[in-house]
Design a protein around this motif. Structure first.
Motif, short mmCIF file in Angstrom:
data_model
loop_
_atom_site.label_atom_id
_atom_site.label_comp_id
_atom_site.label_asym_id
_atom_site.label_seq_id
_atom_site.Cartn_x
_atom_site.Cartn_y
_atom_site.Cartn_z
N SER A 140 0.80 -1.24 0.00
CA SER A 140 0.00 0.00 0.00
C SER A 140 0.83 1.28 0.00
O SER A 140 0.66 2.14 0.86
CB SER A 140 -0.96 0.01 1.19
N ASP A 187 -5.53 -1.17 3.89
CA ASP A 187 -6.16 -0.20 2.97
C ASP A 187 -5.69 1.23 3.21
O ASP A 187 -6.49 2.16 3.32
CB ASP A 187 -7.69 -0.27 3.07
N PRO A 292 -14.34 -1.23 4.45
CA PRO A 292 -14.73 -1.86 3.19
C PRO A 292 -15.72 -3.02 3.41
O PRO A 292 -15.75 -3.62 4.46
CB PRO A 292 -13.41 -2.39 2.61
N GLY A 298 -11.95 -2.68 -0.50
CA GLY A 298 -10.72 -1.98 -0.14
C GLY A 298 -10.98 -0.50 -0.01
O GLY A 298 -12.12 -0.06 0.17
N SER A 299 -9.92 0.28 -0.10
CA SER A 299 -10.05 1.73 0.07
C SER A 299 -10.89 2.36 -1.03
O SER A 299 -11.31 3.51 -0.91
CB SER A 299 -8.67 2.38 0.10
#
Length: 812
Positions: A140, A187, A292, A298-299
């Motif tokens: 990430s 995330d 999420p 996810g983000s």
């Protein structure tokens, strides 16, 4: 006396050894171990023998070579567009661990280098790697707003949880811990508002509400509670769980009272040189919904604007129909965060914010703010239970509160957009789409939407977008993208697009990384191509046909011109899962067409009715008619055998997972007798009704088969539950089958695989079961993956035996 005793003992021992030798112990369960290189064993030698002279100097794409490829992952572009950071991972066969790395790409330098320097990676600099810190995770990557620092997630301090680390990019210095939390986070996103956002799973039940009232923050309370629940000395083995509603499982885990929430962490800096994080704030404090959402969220499920507005996609809290609907709403909180991270909304009056999609029962996701924060876009589906529904694009203007449609699903376009990226000037929206089994890059003008036309910039290979680099005076925009194909693993590319009124609006591309270029050039691969044939409804069906490694263009042209083939090749037919999916122009690490082609198989991969990327109706044609995939597969085999005389009709095998596993079972009772010499069923359905009652995705089954499995309709002989049920034709099964199933597969539970194996064994059909106790619907562990590949290849080689010794089959 002693001699007599010795004779008696010798006779007894001989009798015992003789008696022991009569047992066939090969039928006992075994623990397969992968070879470091299957080229050293019989499979590799056989495949090498099939290749002609032009390929003998190249290496076979065996399991170890495939797993050993460098995997290029997520990437981000710096705020000024001059650099980018991306993630890679390599598998270390000696330590049996993945080495994760972050790299800095100097995009400005790359623009001045020739292709030779680019291939040497003169523009790349390694920032960090996991093996330096006891094989820690690294993931990430996120730029700071000033672009001078990089944040990333790693468990280098505590192997049980990931924390946020920050690394200076403009000068010397090692990464330091920016933010550590009581529990693991994921995330990561460094927001335009200045702070960082992460996700964490926290308790949302009544006890969590009580803990909050006592002054405990959600993460701390969760950590303390998890520790108490793990204290076996205190609990004495107590681990009972009482469920009150569905769902009880998700993908590969049992659900509990924890849900994922986004947390915002204000970050302070001193002239952009030293960042410090303060306390994390739960942006959905106490609300029992997950963001999420789902196993693969996810983000991208939330977005935070530079003004502090927040939008997120979430299910209505504790919805009673959660297990059999896909409904997710789009919620908006305006001015949600001040610079000090405090909420400006009244949480008691409006805990979730404003619901922008209250009238839509379908799936709303991927909220994305415009660069100036004035607009919000998202992807939307209309159906309440159809996960593969046509996708549209909505636009919400924050000042007026008006929602408009930029792309109306099904009506405006034959394809569905995936992901959304605003151009830096806010004039265009870019998105990818599945288009005829490729990942295409497209865009539209925000002012006119789809009505003003959708520009297709790239529709060859498969492309995914990471971020915009720059826009020049001629209106050309350059992007950082990942490109892959059937002959190339994922690599980073510079993709330049234009929207000017010219005849050719296609994108130009320049490769920026070459992590696998040398390996691929040294590997014996097959030549991919396509065939179009008539399938169900007398409609065109597309299929990939990858030539076996060793079949030269010249030899194929000679045969196609009427010459007799000197050799015929076995055929591996791979049918994809979904069923709403496709076999694409990509380099897959579980179902890689080249793995089979490199071993000497011709590979046929039909994109049958139900596949995505061929129009919405083509995709819908499989719902309520699950046999159509098998019918199209049979038609594809017949078409290929008729068109290509170098294919051996006596050595055809079929392989598939999920819906593809279902197809293997369906073919076993419905394919023309003898068409398939062997089958592979990975995580496939045996009985549709039993699968309905065990899956964690009821909405999928109810959409595909016309409702629940207990209705009057489901009892009728022509109902989809009965008409297309593989178990009803077990008495006609006769094809040898390798069954594979993961114990943590809660989508299609392990009893489906066990039932398939039981049916095969009870009918005395040659069969094996590869059981994977720690895997889910996919086989992800590298060691298990190598065993998977070698077991599958050994099985299909066994049933196409004439190729194992490398004998040329001269055709009379």
């Amino acid at each position: 006396m002693n001699r007599l005793l010795c004779v008696i003992l010798f006779v007894c021992q001989s009798h015992t050894l003789s008696a022991m030798s009569i047992y066939d112990r090969s039928t006992l369960p075994s623990r397969p171990v992968p070879s470091l290189s299957s080229q050293q064993n019989k499979i590799g030698a056989a495949a090498a023998a099939i290749n002609n002279d032009e390929n003998t100097s190249k290496k076979i794409l065996d399991a170890a070579r495939l797993i050993g490829m460098t995997r290029v992952g997520s990437a981000v572009v710096s705020p000024n567009g001059q650099t980018a950071v991306f993630h890679t991972s390599d598998y270390d066969f000696t330590n049996k661990k993945s080495n994760q790395q972050l790299w800095l790409a100097d995009l400005q330098l790359a623009s001045t280098l020739d292709d030779t320097a680019i291939r040497r990676h003169d523009h790349l600099r390694k920032l960090t790697e996991g093996k330096q810190y006891d094989w820690a995770s690294v993931s990430s990557p996120q730029y700071s707003p000033c672009g001078g620092h990089l944040a990333f997630l790693s468990n280098r301090k505590d192997k049980d949880k990931s924390s946020v680390w920050v690394l200076p990019l403009d000068g010397p210095g090692e990464a330091r811990l920016l933010a550590e939390f009581p529990i693991s986070v994921g995330d990561l996103h460094w927001t335009a508002h200045g702070g960082i956002a992460v996700s964490a799973s926290v308790y949302v039940d009544q006890q969590s509400v009580d803990d909050g009232g006592n002054g405990k923050d959600a993460m701390t309370a969760t950590a303390e509670r998890d520790k108490a629940l793990a204290d076996d000395a205190l609990l004495g083995g107590l681990d009972a769980v009482l469920y009150h509603k569905l769902p009880i499982r998700e993908w590969d885990r049992w659900l509990d009272a924890k849900m994922a929430h986004p947390f915002y962490v204000p970050v302070t800096d001193a002239a952009g040189t030293l960042y410090n994080a303060t306390n994390a704030k739960d942006l959905l404090a106490g609300i029992p919904t997950a963001v999420p959402s789902g196993a693969f969220g996810g983000s991208e499920d939330w977005s935070i604007s530079s003004q502090g507005h927040m939008a997120f996609s979430a299910r209505p809290p504790l919805a009673s129909d959660e297990a059999w609907t896909t409904n997710r709403n789009m919620y908006l909180k305006t001015n949600h965060l001040r610079q000090d991270g405090k909420d400006q909304n009244n949480a008691e009056d409006d805990p979730l914010g404003t619901c922008l999609t209250l009238d839509n029962p379908g799936f709303d996701t991927n909220p994305t703010f415009s660069p100036d924060g004035k607009y919000l876009t998202w992807l939307t589906m209309a159906g309440p239970a159809y996960e593969a529904d046509a996708i549209g694009i909505q636009l919400y203007e924050l000042e007026t509160g008006v929602t408009s449609t930029l792309l109306k699903a099904e009506e405006d376009w034959e394809y569905s957009p995936h992901s959304l990226t605003w151009s830096k000037d806010g004039q265009r929206l870019y998105f990818s789409t599945d288009m005829r089994s490729r990942g295409a890059l497209c865009s539209m003008d925000v002012a006119t939407g789809a009505k003003g036309g959708i520009t297709i910039h790239s529709s060859e290979s498969s492309l995914s977008l990471h971020g915009e680099i720059e826009t020049n005076d001629d209106g050309e925009r350059s992007f950082l993208t990942t490109v892959q194909s059937l002959t190339m693993p994922s690599e980073l590319f510079l993709t330049t697009t234009t929207t000017k009124d010219t005849k050719d609006k296609g994108a130009t591309q320049r490769q920026l990384t070459h992590f696998n270029t040398d390996t691929i050039s040294e590997t014996s691969l097959g030549r991919p191509g396509e065939i179009i044939y008539k399938g169900a409804k007398d409609e065109d069906v597309q299929a990939w046909l990858v030539r076996p490694a060793g079949l030269s263009i010249e030899e194929e042209e000679r045969i196609n011109s009427g010459g007799k083939p000197t050799k015929k090749y076995p055929v591996a037919v791979l049918y994809h899962g979904g069923p709403q999916g496709s076999t694409g122009d990509d380099f897959h690490y579980r179902w890689n067409l080249q793995y089979y082609a490199s071993m000497g198989f011709a590979v046929l991969a039909p994109n049958f009715h139900g596949s995505t990327g061929f129009g919405h109706q083509f995709c819908r044609d499989i719902s309520g008619n699950w046999e159509v995939g098998g019918i199209d597969t049979i038609a594809g085999v017949r078409a290929a055998l008729k068109k290509y005389p170098w294919l051996d009709p006596e050595r055809v095998v079929g392989l598939g997972a999920s819906y593809g596993g279902y197809t293997s079972n369906w073919l076993n009772g419905n394919a023309p007798k003898g068409m398939f010499k062997a089958l592979v069923c990975h995580c496939g359905t045996f009985d549709l009704k039993s699968s309905y009652y065990a899956t964690e995705e009821l909405f999928f089954m109810e959409t595909e088969f016309g409702g629940p499995a207990y209705t009057d309709r489901s009892l009728q002989k022509d109902s989809p539950y009965l008409a297309y049920n593989p178990s009803t034709k077990v008495h006609e099964w006769e094809t040898p089958t390798l069954v594979i199933h993961g114990a943590k597969d809660f989508r299609l539970v392990e009893s489906e695989g066990i039932s398939t194996f039981t049916a095969l064994q009870r009918r005395n059909i040659p069969s094996k079961l590869l059981y994977l106790p720690t895997e889910n619907h996919h086989c992800l562990n590298y060691q298990n993956s190598m065993v998977w590949h070698e077991t599958v290849m050994s099985w299909i080689k066994e049933w196409t035996a004439s190729s194992i010794e490398g004998e040329d089959e001269t055709c009379e």
